[in-house]
Design a protein around this motif. Sequence first.
Motif, PDB file in Angstrom:
ATOM      1  N   LEU A 185      18.028  60.773  73.527  1.00 20.34           N
ATOM      2  CA  LEU A 185      18.280  60.669  72.091  1.00 20.34           C
ATOM      3  C   LEU A 185      17.417  59.616  71.422  1.00 20.34           C
ATOM      4  CD1 LEU A 185      20.033  61.282  69.541  1.00 20.34           C
ATOM      5  CD2 LEU A 185      21.656  59.573  70.396  1.00 20.34           C
ATOM      6  N   TYR A 186      17.373  58.418  71.991  1.00 16.83           N
ATOM      7  CA  TYR A 186      16.682  57.311  71.316  1.00 16.83           C
ATOM      8  C   TYR A 186      15.171  57.403  71.419  1.00 16.83           C
ATOM      9  CZ  TYR A 186      21.254  55.511  70.427  1.00 16.83           C
ATOM     10  OH  TYR A 186      22.538  55.382  69.963  1.00 16.83           O
ATOM     11  N   GLU A 187      14.676  58.280  72.246  1.00 16.97           N
ATOM     12  CA  GLU A 187      13.243  58.579  72.250  1.00 16.97           C
ATOM     13  C   GLU A 187      12.881  59.466  71.065  1.00 16.97           C
ATOM     14  OE1 GLU A 187      12.090  60.353  75.952  1.00 16.97           O
ATOM     15  OE2 GLU A 187      13.461  59.080  77.101  1.00 16.97           O
ATOM     16  N   HIS A 188      13.810  60.326  70.666  1.00 15.37           N
ATOM     17  CA  HIS A 188      13.514  61.331  69.641  1.00 15.37           C
ATOM     18  C   HIS A 188      13.878  60.896  68.224  1.00 15.37           C
ATOM     19  CE1 HIS A 188      12.317  64.532  72.389  1.00 15.37           C
ATOM     20  NE2 HIS A 188      13.307  64.165  73.181  1.00 15.37           N
ATOM     21  N   LEU A 189      14.905  60.081  68.061  1.00 16.99           N
ATOM     22  CA  LEU A 189      15.336  59.713  66.710  1.00 16.99           C
ATOM     23  C   LEU A 189      14.211  59.146  65.849  1.00 16.99           C
ATOM     24  CD1 LEU A 189      18.887  58.196  67.348  1.00 16.99           C
ATOM     25  CD2 LEU A 189      18.351  60.244  65.998  1.00 16.99           C
ATOM     26  N   PRO A 190      13.348  58.234  66.346  1.00 14.88           N
ATOM     27  CA  PRO A 190      12.308  57.671  65.472  1.00 14.88           C
ATOM     28  C   PRO A 190      11.232  58.670  65.048  1.00 14.88           C
ATOM     29  CG  PRO A 190      12.673  56.301  67.428  1.00 14.88           C
ATOM     30  CD  PRO A 190      13.342  57.601  67.676  1.00 14.88           C
ATOM     31  N   LEU A 191      11.207  59.852  65.688  1.00 14.33           N
ATOM     32  CA  LEU A 191      10.120  60.806  65.470  1.00 14.33           C
ATOM     33  C   LEU A 191      10.469  61.910  64.479  1.00 14.33           C
ATOM     34  CD1 LEU A 191       9.104  61.279  69.237  1.00 14.33           C
ATOM     35  CD2 LEU A 191       8.218  59.600  67.597  1.00 14.33           C
ATOM     36  N   HIS A 192      11.676  61.870  63.912  1.00 15.59           N
ATOM     37  CA  HIS A 192      12.124  63.003  63.105  1.00 15.59           C
ATOM     38  C   HIS A 192      12.553  62.576  61.702  1.00 15.59           C
ATOM     39  CE1 HIS A 192      12.186  64.627  67.169  1.00 15.59           C
ATOM     40  NE2 HIS A 192      12.092  65.821  66.607  1.00 15.59           N
ATOM     41  N   ASP A 193      12.241  63.442  60.731  1.00 11.06           N
ATOM     42  CA  ASP A 193      12.535  63.186  59.322  1.00 11.06           C
ATOM     43  C   ASP A 193      13.969  63.564  58.958  1.00 11.06           C
ATOM     44  OD1 ASP A 193       9.604  62.751  58.726  1.00 11.06           O
ATOM     45  OD2 ASP A 193       9.556  64.856  59.340  1.00 11.06           O
ATOM     46  N   ILE A 194      14.520  64.532  59.682  1.00  8.70           N
ATOM     47  CA  ILE A 194      15.860  65.046  59.406  1.00  8.70           C
ATOM     48  C   ILE A 194      16.598  65.153  60.735  1.00  8.70           C
ATOM     49  CG2 ILE A 194      17.205  66.984  58.490  1.00  8.70           C
ATOM     50  CD1 ILE A 194      14.710  67.700  56.782  1.00  8.70           C
ATOM     51  N   VAL A 195      17.837  64.662  60.772  1.00 12.56           N
ATOM     52  CA  VAL A 195      18.656  64.729  61.980  1.00 12.56           C
ATOM     53  C   VAL A 195      19.950  65.459  61.630  1.00 12.56           C
ATOM     54  CG1 VAL A 195      19.864  63.426  63.765  1.00 12.56           C
ATOM     55  CG2 VAL A 195      17.688  62.566  62.855  1.00 12.56           C
ATOM     56  N   VAL A 196      20.199  66.574  62.303  1.00 11.92           N
ATOM     57  CA  VAL A 196      21.400  67.378  62.059  1.00 11.92           C
ATOM     58  C   VAL A 196      22.333  67.210  63.251  1.00 11.92           C
ATOM     59  CG1 VAL A 196      22.333  69.667  61.571  1.00 11.92           C
ATOM     60  CG2 VAL A 196      20.041  69.046  60.752  1.00 11.92           C
ATOM     61  N   VAL A 197      23.548  66.730  62.989  1.00  8.94           N
ATOM     62  CA  VAL A 197      24.523  66.471  64.049  1.00  8.94           C
ATOM     63  C   VAL A 197      25.591  67.558  64.022  1.00  8.94           C
ATOM     64  CG1 VAL A 197      26.169  64.815  65.001  1.00  8.94           C
ATOM     65  CG2 VAL A 197      24.106  63.999  63.839  1.00  8.94           C
ATOM     66  N   SER A 198      25.776  68.245  65.157  1.00 11.48           N
ATOM     67  CA  SER A 198      26.795  69.309  65.234  1.00 11.48           C
ATOM     68  C   SER A 198      27.509  69.283  66.580  1.00 11.48           C
ATOM     69  CB  SER A 198      26.157  70.684  65.000  1.00 11.48           C
ATOM     70  OG  SER A 198      25.216  70.987  66.011  1.00 11.48           O
ATOM     71  N   VAL A 199      27.689  68.091  67.142  1.00 13.23           N
ATOM     72  CA  VAL A 199      28.371  67.967  68.432  1.00 13.23           C
ATOM     73  C   VAL A 199      29.883  68.059  68.252  1.00 13.23           C
ATOM     74  CG1 VAL A 199      26.545  66.542  69.437  1.00 13.23           C
ATOM     75  CG2 VAL A 199      28.420  65.445  68.218  1.00 13.23           C
ATOM     76  N   PRO A 200      30.614  68.498  69.269  1.00  9.06           N
ATOM     77  CA  PRO A 200      32.081  68.440  69.188  1.00  9.06           C
ATOM     78  C   PRO A 200      32.546  66.997  69.266  1.00  9.06           C
ATOM     79  CG  PRO A 200      31.389  69.150  71.370  1.00  9.06           C
ATOM     80  CD  PRO A 200      30.147  69.100  70.532  1.00  9.06           C
ATOM     81  N   LEU A 201      33.709  66.722  68.712  1.00 12.65           N
ATOM     82  CA  LEU A 201      34.271  65.382  68.776  1.00 12.65           C
ATOM     83  C   LEU A 201      34.961  65.172  70.117  1.00 12.65           C
ATOM     84  CD1 LEU A 201      34.996  62.658  67.460  1.00 12.65           C
ATOM     85  CD2 LEU A 201      37.041  63.773  66.529  1.00 12.65           C
ATOM     86  N   SER A 202      34.584  64.118  70.815  1.00 11.81           N
ATOM     87  CA  SER A 202      35.201  63.746  72.084  1.00 11.81           C
ATOM     88  C   SER A 202      35.100  62.236  72.208  1.00 11.81           C
ATOM     89  CB  SER A 202      34.489  64.428  73.254  1.00 11.81           C
ATOM     90  OG  SER A 202      33.167  63.921  73.381  1.00 11.81           O
ATOM     91  N   GLU A 203      35.638  61.699  73.271  1.00  9.70           N
ATOM     92  CA  GLU A 203      35.512  60.262  73.489  1.00  9.70           C
ATOM     93  C   GLU A 203      34.054  59.868  73.658  1.00  9.70           C
ATOM     94  OE1 GLU A 203      37.814  57.880  73.097  1.00  9.70           O
ATOM     95  OE2 GLU A 203      38.916  59.620  72.345  1.00  9.70           O
ATOM     96  N   GLN A 204      33.233  60.786  74.168  1.00 11.82           N
ATOM     97  CA  GLN A 204      31.807  60.498  74.358  1.00 11.82           C
ATOM     98  C   GLN A 204      31.027  60.544  73.050  1.00 11.82           C
ATOM     99  OE1 GLN A 204      33.550  62.759  76.435  1.00 11.82           O
ATOM    100  NE2 GLN A 204      33.839  61.001  77.811  1.00 11.82           N
TER     101      GLN A 204
END
Length: 315
Positions: A185-204
Amino acid sequence: MSGLPAAPKLRVSLPSQNLVDALEPSAGVELFLWDMTGPAPAERFDIVVPPYMGAAEALTALDSVDVGLVQSQSIGYDGVAAVLPAGCRFANAAGVHETSTAELALGMIIASQRGIPDFVRNAATGTWDNSQRPSLADRRVLLVGYGGVGKAVEARLLPFETEVTRLASRGRDDERGRIHGIDSLYEHLPLHDIVVVSVPLSEQTRHLVDTRFLAAMPDGALLVNVARGPVADTEALLRETSSGRLRAALDVTDPEPLPGDHPLWTVPGVLITPHVGGASTAMLPRMARLIRKQIGLLQAGQEPVNVVLGGTAGR
């Protein structure tokens, strides 16, 4: 006449009249209208469909009811395991909401990129601001979560000539190439203009979008949350957007509903919709199709589909 007793009817509980009306009459099926706020109209149900929102809270009404399958109207099922009656299976609504949620995500991205909320506000004062806005074309988009919603968002983004990167819980390859694991994740976040989050909610994933996550996004980037509100740390999100460094498009918030006086409502660059990703006219007919499918499978003695708790998932 054979003299054999007739097979018992399949008992199905539905929470609203419009869902009852959407199901075509079927032999061997008895429908009950029950929104789960009053006494159960029967002691035994083969399928119970809870109200659309707040399914986890509604399941407490099943404590004294014999239920085979709970068919949710939502994709997410956070909080359900703690209240699901023993021996009961729980199926989510995979296949019902993905297209509508992806439509909303795309609409929010376009609105945020092209400044539509600003133009709507400017109409009240007659302000003509034709300054340049960021495009969607040629933008690098990171999908954090690559389930049904993530795939549907990708399918709608690609025709807009975007460059899409996929992240899932584990790395793998498909016909389009690499699906990266969440560990990158942290390798890719700085490289993108738009981040779309669609993960299920869990403790993780609770507060996955935290101070570190947001700090890794480049200046001016857009965060889109169509997952669950608690996936993002609201205070961290408020700090980054209030400073003007990041923008956000949120269909979900924490808390929810977002109080009318919450400062997030008035932050420039933040677009909020009230958890309506799946709330479109596509929902009712798709939900009815899913219920009819589950009825047919149970009548045939087969496993229901979409089972995520309490039993083996159907294919």
